[in-house]
Motif scaffolding. Structure first.
Motif, PDB file in Angstrom:
ATOM      1  N   PRO A  39       0.827  -1.200  -0.104  1.00 49.87           N
ATOM      2  CA  PRO A  39       0.388   0.349   0.233  1.00 49.87           C
ATOM      3  C   PRO A  39       0.897   1.290   0.033  1.00 49.87           C
ATOM      4  CG  PRO A  39      -0.101  -1.332   2.515  1.00 49.87           C
ATOM      5  CD  PRO A  39       0.956  -1.891   1.294  1.00 49.87           C
ATOM      6  N   LYS A  40      -0.315   2.214  -0.671  1.00 49.76           N
ATOM      7  CA  LYS A  40       0.370   3.724  -0.759  1.00 49.76           C
ATOM      8  C   LYS A  40       0.141   4.460   0.792  1.00 49.76           C
ATOM      9  CE  LYS A  40      -0.781   7.224  -2.790  1.00 49.76           C
ATOM     10  NZ  LYS A  40      -1.151   8.267  -3.839  1.00 49.76           N
ATOM     11  N   VAL A  41       1.713   4.552   1.519  1.00 46.99           N
ATOM     12  CA  VAL A  41       1.692   5.235   3.013  1.00 46.99           C
ATOM     13  C   VAL A  41       2.309   6.303   2.757  1.00 46.99           C
ATOM     14  CG1 VAL A  41       1.154   3.486   3.687  1.00 46.99           C
ATOM     15  CG2 VAL A  41       2.867   4.477   3.703  1.00 46.99           C
ATOM     16  N   GLU A  42       1.739   7.644   2.383  1.00 45.05           N
ATOM     17  CA  GLU A  42       2.724   8.837   2.178  1.00 45.05           C
ATOM     18  C   GLU A  42       2.346   9.871   2.945  1.00 45.05           C
ATOM     19  OE1 GLU A  42       2.220   9.337  -2.398  1.00 45.05           O
ATOM     20  OE2 GLU A  42       4.518   8.384  -2.653  1.00 45.05           O
ATOM     21  N   THR A  43       0.927   9.799   3.628  1.00 45.56           N
ATOM     22  CA  THR A  43      -0.060  10.786   4.613  1.00 45.56           C
ATOM     23  C   THR A  43      -0.447   9.839   5.341  1.00 45.56           C
ATOM     24  OG1 THR A  43      -2.009  10.289   3.306  1.00 45.56           O
ATOM     25  CG2 THR A  43      -1.175  11.978   2.538  1.00 45.56           C
ATOM     26  N   ARG A  44      -0.603  10.456   6.894  1.00 45.33           N
ATOM     27  CA  ARG A  44      -1.319  10.262   7.831  1.00 45.33           C
ATOM     28  C   ARG A  44      -2.609   9.084   7.597  1.00 45.33           C
ATOM     29  NH1 ARG A  44      -0.284  10.724  13.425  1.00 45.33           N
ATOM     30  NH2 ARG A  44      -2.371  10.302  14.521  1.00 45.33           N
TER      31      ARG A  44
ATOM     32  N   THR B 138       7.446   8.025  14.712  1.00 47.54           N
ATOM     33  CA  THR B 138       8.968   8.428  15.188  1.00 47.54           C
ATOM     34  C   THR B 138       8.970   7.266  15.526  1.00 47.54           C
ATOM     35  OG1 THR B 138       7.449  10.381  15.513  1.00 47.54           O
ATOM     36  CG2 THR B 138       9.877  10.150  17.320  1.00 47.54           C
ATOM     37  N   LEU B 139      10.590   6.800  14.952  1.00 47.32           N
ATOM     38  CA  LEU B 139      11.171   5.734  15.203  1.00 47.32           C
ATOM     39  C   LEU B 139      12.194   5.995  16.448  1.00 47.32           C
ATOM     40  CD1 LEU B 139      11.978   3.945  11.852  1.00 47.32           C
ATOM     41  CD2 LEU B 139      10.265   3.989  12.869  1.00 47.32           C
ATOM     42  N   THR B 140      11.377   5.586  17.686  1.00 45.32           N
ATOM     43  CA  THR B 140      11.360   5.049  19.475  1.00 45.32           C
ATOM     44  C   THR B 140      11.801   3.801  19.422  1.00 45.32           C
ATOM     45  OG1 THR B 140      10.008   5.538  19.890  1.00 45.32           O
ATOM     46  CG2 THR B 140      10.811   7.144  19.183  1.00 45.32           C
TER      47      THR B 140
ATOM     48  N   THR C 220      -3.954   3.054  19.274  1.00 42.61           N
ATOM     49  CA  THR C 220      -2.877   2.986  20.186  1.00 42.61           C
ATOM     50  C   THR C 220      -1.201   3.261  19.269  1.00 42.61           C
ATOM     51  OG1 THR C 220      -4.398   1.284  21.361  1.00 42.61           O
ATOM     52  CG2 THR C 220      -1.457   1.882  21.792  1.00 42.61           C
ATOM     53  N   ILE C 221      -1.029   3.205  17.879  1.00 38.58           N
ATOM     54  CA  ILE C 221       0.475   2.185  17.524  1.00 38.58           C
ATOM     55  C   ILE C 221       0.260   4.281  16.775  1.00 38.58           C
ATOM     56  CG2 ILE C 221       1.388   2.305  15.496  1.00 38.58           C
ATOM     57  CD1 ILE C 221       1.767   0.185  17.947  1.00 38.58           C
ATOM     58  N   MET C 222      -0.418   4.384  16.315  1.00 40.79           N
ATOM     59  CA  MET C 222      -0.494   5.914  16.073  1.00 40.79           C
ATOM     60  C   MET C 222      -0.363   7.068  16.955  1.00 40.79           C
ATOM     61  SD  MET C 222      -0.152   5.549  12.864  1.00 40.79           S
ATOM     62  CE  MET C 222      -0.414   7.405  12.293  1.00 40.79           C
ATOM     63  N   ALA C 223      -0.624   6.500  18.092  1.00 42.85           N
ATOM     64  CA  ALA C 223      -0.268   7.810  19.438  1.00 42.85           C
ATOM     65  C   ALA C 223       0.524   8.120  20.163  1.00 42.85           C
ATOM     66  CB  ALA C 223      -1.269   7.269  20.631  1.00 42.85           C
ATOM     67  N   VAL C 224       1.362   6.159  20.007  1.00 39.90           N
ATOM     68  CA  VAL C 224       2.179   6.109  20.962  1.00 39.90           C
ATOM     69  C   VAL C 224       3.537   6.598  19.852  1.00 39.90           C
ATOM     70  CG1 VAL C 224       3.959   4.394  21.246  1.00 39.90           C
ATOM     71  CG2 VAL C 224       1.822   3.992  22.238  1.00 39.90           C
ATOM     72  N   TYR C 225       3.896   5.855  18.631  1.00 45.17           N
ATOM     73  CA  TYR C 225       4.456   6.467  17.012  1.00 45.17           C
ATOM     74  C   TYR C 225       4.443   7.681  16.583  1.00 45.17           C
ATOM     75  CZ  TYR C 225       6.509   1.766  19.364  1.00 45.17           C
ATOM     76  OH  TYR C 225       6.845   1.068  20.185  1.00 45.17           O
ATOM     77  N   GLY C 226       2.758   7.365  15.983  1.00 50.15           N
ATOM     78  CA  GLY C 226       2.982   8.793  15.093  1.00 50.15           C
ATOM     79  C   GLY C 226       3.438  10.008  15.499  1.00 50.15           C
ATOM     80  N   THR C 227       3.625  10.693  14.365  1.00 51.69           N
ATOM     81  CA  THR C 227       4.069  12.340  14.162  1.00 51.69           C
ATOM     82  C   THR C 227       2.688  13.171  13.751  1.00 51.69           C
ATOM     83  OG1 THR C 227       4.570  11.907  11.893  1.00 51.69           O
ATOM     84  CG2 THR C 227       6.700  11.707  13.049  1.00 51.69           C
ATOM     85  N   LYS C 228       2.401  14.564  14.375  1.00 54.61           N
ATOM     86  CA  LYS C 228       1.857  14.947  15.049  1.00 54.61           C
ATOM     87  C   LYS C 228       2.042  15.943  12.883  1.00 54.61           C
ATOM     88  CE  LYS C 228       0.892  14.775  19.338  1.00 54.61           C
ATOM     89  NZ  LYS C 228       0.521  13.348  19.125  1.00 54.61           N
ATOM     90  N   ASP C 229       0.586  16.080  13.004  1.00 54.57           N
ATOM     91  CA  ASP C 229       0.484  16.412  11.438  1.00 54.57           C
ATOM     92  C   ASP C 229       0.496  18.309  11.229  1.00 54.57           C
ATOM     93  OD1 ASP C 229      -0.678  13.925   9.684  1.00 54.57           O
ATOM     94  OD2 ASP C 229      -2.950  15.393  10.709  1.00 54.57           O
TER      95      ASP C 229
END
Length: 193
Positions: free
Chosen positions: A63-68, A138-140, A184-193
């Motif tokens: 899949p294309k994942v260029e946006t949140r 964000t790759l923590t 959950t994953i987006m809250a932990v690792y996702g970047t802010k728009d």
């Protein structure tokens, strides 16, 4: 394909260790030489069968994942395919057979794990890596660790319940489970728009 179809039926009926190449050749209406021309051994047949069974989880293309939003859709679609696959009665029964057989044949257990869980995990790692490359995550943690976390959130203890015959279908509310895991994953690792 006839060999794999016969092998699947026999593995369900008899278990992995009770299916010989002689029996499989008879059931598939082919010679043993034909089996060995296409497969190294019975474990190779199980690996190939498992790859076919789980191919639908990965989807037809990356899949294309260029946006949140695209990332959330890709993770959600992956999760829905995974849980719907795992919820199928054939998948549950196949898993039970494999878990029982793995004690007798660790090589077979490893082949199954790599073909099923390994391939599924690799697909999810590629999605996570692309999202990180596009600054959406964000790759923590490593993409492998994030994928592992997401797989655990998707599956929870549902398959354990099913393998122990505590329930018929491991997942109720698949949409809700997937949405919660992705959120959950987006809250932990996702970047802010």
């Amino acid at each position: 394909m006839r060999i794999l179809t016969a092998a699947r039926r026999l593995f369900f009926e008899r278990g992995f260790s009770d299916v010989s190449t002689d029996l499989l050749a008879r059931e598939a209406a082919v010679s043993k030489a034909t089996i060995y021309r296409h497969f190294e051994n019975m474990t190779d047949i199980l690996r190939r069968l498992t790859e076919l069974e789980t191919a639908g989880i990965s989807g037809t293309e990356q899949p294309k994942v260029e946006t949140r939003a695209e990332l959330e859709v890709a993770l959600t679609q992956f999760g829905l395919r995974l849980l719907n696959f795992l919820n199928a009665s054939d998948t549950i029964e196949f898993g039970r057979v494999i878990h029982e057989e793995a004690r007798k044949n660790p090589d077979m257990g490893q082949a199954f794990f790599l073909a099923a869980y390994g391939k599924t995990h690799e697909t999810l790692v590629r999605i996570v890596q692309e999202a990180a490359d596009n600054s959406l995550l964000t790759l923590t943690a490593t993409p492998q660790e994030i994928s592992e976390d997401l797989m655990a959130l998707f599956t929870g203890s549902g398959m354990k319940r099913a393998m122990l015959c505590v329930c018929d279908a491991p997942y109720d509310g698949i949409d809700r489970n997937v949405e919660r895991a992705v959120h959950t994953i987006m809250a932990v690792y996702g970047t802010k728009d």
